[in-house]
Design a protein around this motif. Structure first.
Motif, PDB file in Angstrom:
ATOM      1  N   ALA A  48       0.813  -1.221   0.000  1.00  0.00           N
ATOM      2  CA  ALA A  48       0.000   0.000   0.000  1.00  0.00           C
ATOM      3  C   ALA A  48       0.843   1.265   0.000  1.00  0.00           C
ATOM      4  CB  ALA A  48      -0.933   0.003   1.210  1.00  0.00           C
ATOM      5  N   GLY A  49       2.157   1.115   0.203  1.00  0.00           N
ATOM      6  CA  GLY A  49       3.037   2.275   0.188  1.00  0.00           C
ATOM      7  C   GLY A  49       3.012   3.096   1.456  1.00  0.00           C
ATOM      8  N   VAL A  50       2.755   2.419   2.605  1.00  0.00           N
ATOM      9  CA  VAL A  50       2.753   3.132   3.890  1.00  0.00           C
ATOM     10  C   VAL A  50       3.623   2.346   4.867  1.00  0.00           C
ATOM     11  CG1 VAL A  50       0.414   3.993   3.495  1.00  0.00           C
ATOM     12  CG2 VAL A  50       0.730   1.895   4.802  1.00  0.00           C
ATOM     13  N   SER A  51       3.877   2.942   6.009  1.00  0.00           N
ATOM     14  CA  SER A  51       4.647   2.249   7.039  1.00  0.00           C
ATOM     15  C   SER A  51       3.737   1.304   7.813  1.00  0.00           C
ATOM     16  CB  SER A  51       5.259   3.260   8.013  1.00  0.00           C
ATOM     17  OG  SER A  51       4.240   3.886   8.768  1.00  0.00           O
ATOM     18  N   LYS A  52       4.354   0.338   8.503  1.00  0.00           N
ATOM     19  CA  LYS A  52       3.567  -0.580   9.315  1.00  0.00           C
ATOM     20  C   LYS A  52       2.869   0.178  10.441  1.00  0.00           C
ATOM     21  CE  LYS A  52       3.889  -5.018  11.742  1.00  0.00           C
ATOM     22  NZ  LYS A  52       4.790  -6.119  12.161  1.00  0.00           N
ATOM     23  N   GLY A  53       3.522   1.210  10.959  1.00  0.00           N
ATOM     24  CA  GLY A  53       2.897   2.020  11.996  1.00  0.00           C
ATOM     25  C   GLY A  53       1.629   2.689  11.502  1.00  0.00           C
ATOM     26  N   THR A  54       1.652   3.140  10.253  1.00  0.00           N
ATOM     27  CA  THR A  54       0.456   3.752   9.672  1.00  0.00           C
ATOM     28  C   THR A  54      -0.660   2.728   9.553  1.00  0.00           C
ATOM     29  OG1 THR A  54       1.773   5.359   8.423  1.00  0.00           O
ATOM     30  CG2 THR A  54      -0.471   4.939   7.644  1.00  0.00           C
ATOM     31  N   LEU A  55      -0.314   1.507   9.140  1.00  0.00           N
ATOM     32  CA  LEU A  55      -1.324   0.458   9.030  1.00  0.00           C
ATOM     33  C   LEU A  55      -2.012   0.233  10.369  1.00  0.00           C
ATOM     34  CD1 LEU A  55      -0.970  -2.903   7.154  1.00  0.00           C
ATOM     35  CD2 LEU A  55      -1.882  -2.862   9.462  1.00  0.00           C
ATOM     36  N   TYR A  56      -1.213   0.234  11.460  1.00  0.00           N
ATOM     37  CA  TYR A  56      -1.782  -0.019  12.789  1.00  0.00           C
ATOM     38  C   TYR A  56      -2.689   1.115  13.270  1.00  0.00           C
ATOM     39  CZ  TYR A  56       0.678  -4.344  13.907  1.00  0.00           C
ATOM     40  OH  TYR A  56       1.097  -5.651  13.937  1.00  0.00           O
ATOM     41  N   LEU A  57      -2.603   2.269  12.633  1.00  0.00           N
ATOM     42  CA  LEU A  57      -3.534   3.344  12.976  1.00  0.00           C
ATOM     43  C   LEU A  57      -4.960   2.987  12.594  1.00  0.00           C
ATOM     44  CD1 LEU A  57      -1.530   6.514  11.829  1.00  0.00           C
ATOM     45  CD2 LEU A  57      -1.928   5.736  14.184  1.00  0.00           C
ATOM     46  N   TYR A  58      -5.097   2.101  11.610  1.00  0.00           N
ATOM     47  CA  TYR A  58      -6.419   1.756  11.091  1.00  0.00           C
ATOM     48  C   TYR A  58      -6.844   0.328  11.438  1.00  0.00           C
ATOM     49  CZ  TYR A  58      -5.420   5.899   8.283  1.00  0.00           C
ATOM     50  OH  TYR A  58      -5.107   7.171   7.881  1.00  0.00           O
ATOM     51  N   PHE A  59      -5.889  -0.581  11.512  1.00  0.00           N
ATOM     52  CA  PHE A  59      -6.216  -1.984  11.757  1.00  0.00           C
ATOM     53  C   PHE A  59      -5.268  -2.557  12.800  1.00  0.00           C
ATOM     54  CE2 PHE A  59      -7.223  -1.033   7.286  1.00  0.00           C
ATOM     55  CZ  PHE A  59      -8.601  -1.232   7.312  1.00  0.00           C
ATOM     56  N   ALA A  60      -5.848  -3.089  13.877  1.00  0.00           N
ATOM     57  CA  ALA A  60      -5.041  -3.570  15.003  1.00  0.00           C
ATOM     58  C   ALA A  60      -4.387  -4.917  14.727  1.00  0.00           C
ATOM     59  CB  ALA A  60      -5.911  -3.662  16.258  1.00  0.00           C
ATOM     60  N   SER A  61      -4.899  -5.654  13.746  1.00  0.00           N
ATOM     61  CA  SER A  61      -4.368  -6.996  13.481  1.00  0.00           C
ATOM     62  C   SER A  61      -4.715  -7.411  12.061  1.00  0.00           C
ATOM     63  CB  SER A  61      -4.960  -8.010  14.460  1.00  0.00           C
ATOM     64  OG  SER A  61      -6.363  -8.145  14.246  1.00  0.00           O
ATOM     65  N   LYS A  62      -4.119  -8.506  11.630  1.00  0.00           N
ATOM     66  CA  LYS A  62      -4.433  -9.050  10.301  1.00  0.00           C
ATOM     67  C   LYS A  62      -5.882  -9.533  10.258  1.00  0.00           C
ATOM     68  CE  LYS A  62      -2.331 -12.828   8.994  1.00  0.00           C
ATOM     69  NZ  LYS A  62      -1.292 -13.760   8.489  1.00  0.00           N
ATOM     70  N   GLU A  63      -6.361 -10.043  11.379  1.00  0.00           N
ATOM     71  CA  GLU A  63      -7.758 -10.490  11.438  1.00  0.00           C
ATOM     72  C   GLU A  63      -8.714  -9.318  11.202  1.00  0.00           C
ATOM     73  OE1 GLU A  63      -5.349 -13.504  13.601  1.00  0.00           O
ATOM     74  OE2 GLU A  63      -5.409 -11.331  13.505  1.00  0.00           O
ATOM     75  N   GLU A  64      -8.407  -8.172  11.805  1.00  0.00           N
ATOM     76  CA  GLU A  64      -9.254  -7.001  11.619  1.00  0.00           C
ATOM     77  C   GLU A  64      -9.207  -6.521  10.170  1.00  0.00           C
ATOM     78  OE1 GLU A  64     -11.395  -5.619  13.789  1.00  0.00           O
ATOM     79  OE2 GLU A  64     -10.869  -7.364  15.027  1.00  0.00           O
ATOM     80  N   LEU A  65      -8.062  -6.634   9.563  1.00  0.00           N
ATOM     81  CA  LEU A  65      -7.924  -6.244   8.166  1.00  0.00           C
ATOM     82  C   LEU A  65      -8.732  -7.178   7.264  1.00  0.00           C
ATOM     83  CD1 LEU A  65      -6.568  -4.317   6.200  1.00  0.00           C
ATOM     84  CD2 LEU A  65      -4.530  -5.762   6.255  1.00  0.00           C
ATOM     85  N   PHE A  66      -8.710  -8.467   7.586  1.00  0.00           N
ATOM     86  CA  PHE A  66      -9.474  -9.434   6.803  1.00  0.00           C
ATOM     87  C   PHE A  66     -10.976  -9.176   6.952  1.00  0.00           C
ATOM     88  CE2 PHE A  66     -11.256 -13.667   5.875  1.00  0.00           C
ATOM     89  CZ  PHE A  66     -10.654 -13.896   4.645  1.00  0.00           C
ATOM     90  N   LYS A  67     -11.399  -8.843   8.167  1.00  0.00           N
ATOM     91  CA  LYS A  67     -12.810  -8.505   8.377  1.00  0.00           C
ATOM     92  C   LYS A  67     -13.198  -7.291   7.533  1.00  0.00           C
ATOM     93  CE  LYS A  67     -13.047 -10.178  13.169  1.00  0.00           C
ATOM     94  NZ  LYS A  67     -13.221  -9.753  14.586  1.00  0.00           N
ATOM     95  N   ALA A  68     -12.280  -6.331   7.424  1.00  0.00           N
ATOM     96  CA  ALA A  68     -12.556  -5.132   6.632  1.00  0.00           C
ATOM     97  C   ALA A  68     -12.708  -5.480   5.152  1.00  0.00           C
ATOM     98  CB  ALA A  68     -11.438  -4.107   6.825  1.00  0.00           C
ATOM     99  N   VAL A  69     -11.918  -6.446   4.675  1.00  0.00           N
ATOM    100  CA  VAL A  69     -12.065  -6.913   3.294  1.00  0.00           C
ATOM    101  C   VAL A  69     -13.468  -7.467   3.079  1.00  0.00           C
ATOM    102  CG1 VAL A  69     -11.306  -8.646   1.620  1.00  0.00           C
ATOM    103  CG2 VAL A  69      -9.606  -7.381   2.947  1.00  0.00           C
ATOM    104  N   ILE A  70     -13.949  -8.246   4.030  1.00  0.00           N
ATOM    105  CA  ILE A  70     -15.297  -8.819   3.938  1.00  0.00           C
ATOM    106  C   ILE A  70     -16.353  -7.723   3.998  1.00  0.00           C
ATOM    107  CG2 ILE A  70     -16.976 -10.308   5.107  1.00  0.00           C
ATOM    108  CD1 ILE A  70     -14.574 -12.002   6.051  1.00  0.00           C
ATOM    109  N   GLN A  71     -16.173  -6.792   4.928  1.00  0.00           N
ATOM    110  CA  GLN A  71     -17.146  -5.717   5.096  1.00  0.00           C
ATOM    111  C   GLN A  71     -17.247  -4.844   3.850  1.00  0.00           C
ATOM    112  OE1 GLN A  71     -15.431  -4.103   8.722  1.00  0.00           O
ATOM    113  NE2 GLN A  71     -17.177  -4.805   9.924  1.00  0.00           N
ATOM    114  N   GLN A  72     -16.117  -4.541   3.249  1.00  0.00           N
ATOM    115  CA  GLN A  72     -16.115  -3.648   2.101  1.00  0.00           C
ATOM    116  C   GLN A  72     -16.483  -4.366   0.814  1.00  0.00           C
ATOM    117  OE1 GLN A  72     -13.071  -0.408   1.423  1.00  0.00           O
ATOM    118  NE2 GLN A  72     -12.493  -1.718  -0.278  1.00  0.00           N
TER     119      GLN A  72
END
Length: 214
Positions: A48-72
């Motif tokens: 995505a072209g961002v830092s890992k710290g930036t990713l954690y601002l939006y998603f606390a874990s890989k599971e939360e990111l996967f849920k977001a994929v499903i939601q969107q």
């Protein structure tokens, strides 16, 4: 004179709002390429072209990111099906056909088709994700199909059937084709029917089997 510049969000704000969508898109790409377990958050951030710290601002874990994929990606299609049911005034067979074709399109023409395979293969290792998918996708689809089938039976269009069994039979061929496309298909030549013929045959058998007409 109205100041239109005030209506346009600052560049930094627009970029911040775009980041979750960019992260979700990057995650889906990597889930398709590597699977859920092998995908690392570092890789998602890099894609995505961002830092890992930036990713954690939006998603606390890989599971939360996967849920977001499903939601969107998937939940809007489920909601669309529920809306189709609420607005439909024609025969139940046409509605059922429309719902099946819409979900078929989702799992066969978009990257989201890999989600069922990931859920099945990773359910034991990531039960929270599997439970989320079951409660927010599978159950809602089953409830919607149950409503369509019951409406068809009540109107005399469909014959009396065991609704839970029919719901399973509606989804199983679509699910298996989706899994095949994201597992064996790249390594096999032939042996699988043309997708349009496949889904057309499935719907034909289903609707003729349900029909109350002799």
């Amino acid at each position: 004179m109205q100041n239109n510049a005030e209506e346009v969000p600052p560049l930094r704000q627009r970029r911040k709002e775009a980041r979750p969508a960019e992260l979700i898109a990057a995650a889906l790409d990597l889930f398709v390429e590597r699977g859920f377990a092998a995908t690392k958050l570092d890789d998602v951030a890099a894609r995505a072209g961002v830092s890992k710290g930036t990713l954690y601002l939006y998603f606390a874990s890989k599971e939360e990111l996967f849920k977001a994929v499903i939601q969107q990606g998937i939940l809007p299609a489920v909601a669309e099906g529920e809306e189709m049911f609420g607005q439909h005034s024609g025969d139940s067979a046409s509605l059922l056909r429309g719902l099946i074709l819409r979900w078929w399109e989702l799992v066969t023409t978009t990257k989201l088709g890999v989600i069922p395979k990931l859920i099945i293969s990773e359910a034991g290792n990531f039960p929270e994700v599997a439970q989320f998918f079951f409660e927010n996708v599978s159950q809602r689809i089953d409830e919607l199909l149950g409503k369509v089938l019951r409406a068809g039976i009540e109107k005399g269009e469909f014959r009396a059937v065991d609704i839970p069994s029919i719901i399973d039979l509606i989804g199983a061929p679509i699910l298996m084709r989706s899994i095949w496309e994201h597992s064996m298909a790249p390594y096999c030549c032939g042996g699988q029917a043309d997708p349009e013929i496949y889904i057309g045959t499935h719907i034909d058998l289903l609707l003729n089997g349900l029909s109350a007409k002799e």
